[in-house]
Design a protein around this motif. Structure first.
Motif: not given
Length: 180
Positions: A129, A132, A166, A169, A98
């Motif tokens: 990402s 994603d 993060n 996640n 990312a």
């Protein structure tokens, strides 16, 4: 700066300030150690890479077949990706990250394994990402082949499925998402 320490790069990122450093620790001999820091937190180091290499070798040992298409989630210093490319069955390796910072460090060969990854025609960097791309079946990991299936996915992003870089996640590590 001392020859024992050099900050190679420092950039702002969506996660905070990220820096690449090289140091020498005399007790470890004549060896460069590369470190990545996110703010004041050590994110990764080339001093100990056994876990990254084992992720590739143990993960790929579970996969049968030839001409494998593999995704590595997280580029970092490149140890997981380089270990994967040692498996001669790999036909293509997509390394998803990312942060453009990591991809740029490898493309510019600011980190030692960048040269190895750049020279191997099976390797391709994908900026995006991982989480994603993994959870959107309409796109998937390969921007040129939406929805493509892969033989193996080696995830090396978070410290563990319980300790995330993060907080967003966390949803990936649910039973439902991991069973896809």
């Amino acid at each position: 700066m001392s020859s024992l320490f050099k900050e190679i790069d420092n950039q702002a990122s969506p996660l905070g300030e990220i820096s690449l450093r090289r140091r020498r620790i005399p007790a470890f001999g004549d060896r460069d150690i590369y470190e990545v820091k996110l703010g004041e937190e050590f994110l990764m180091s080339s001093m100990l890479v056994d876990a990254e290499e084992a992720l590739s070798t143990l993960g790929l040992a579970q996969v049968q077949g030839e001409n494998l298409s593999v995704v590595v989630g997280g580029l970092g210093l490149g140890y997981t990706a380089v270990a994967a490319l040692k498996d001669e069955r790999i036909a293509e390796l997509l390394v998803v990250d990312a942060l453009e910072t990591f991809i740029s460090w490898h493309q510019k060969e600011l980190v030692p394994l960048g040269k190895i990854l750049n020279a191997d025609k099976r390797n391709r960097y994908v900026l995006g990402s991982f989480f994603d791309l993994a959870t959107d079946p309409s796109t998937g990991f390969d921007p040129s082949h939406a929805g493509k299936k892969f033989d193996a996915i080696l995830l090396d992003i978070d410290h563990s499925p319980a300790e995330f870089l993060n907080p967003s996640n966390a949803g990936f590590y649910t039973t439902a998402n991991l069973s896809h």
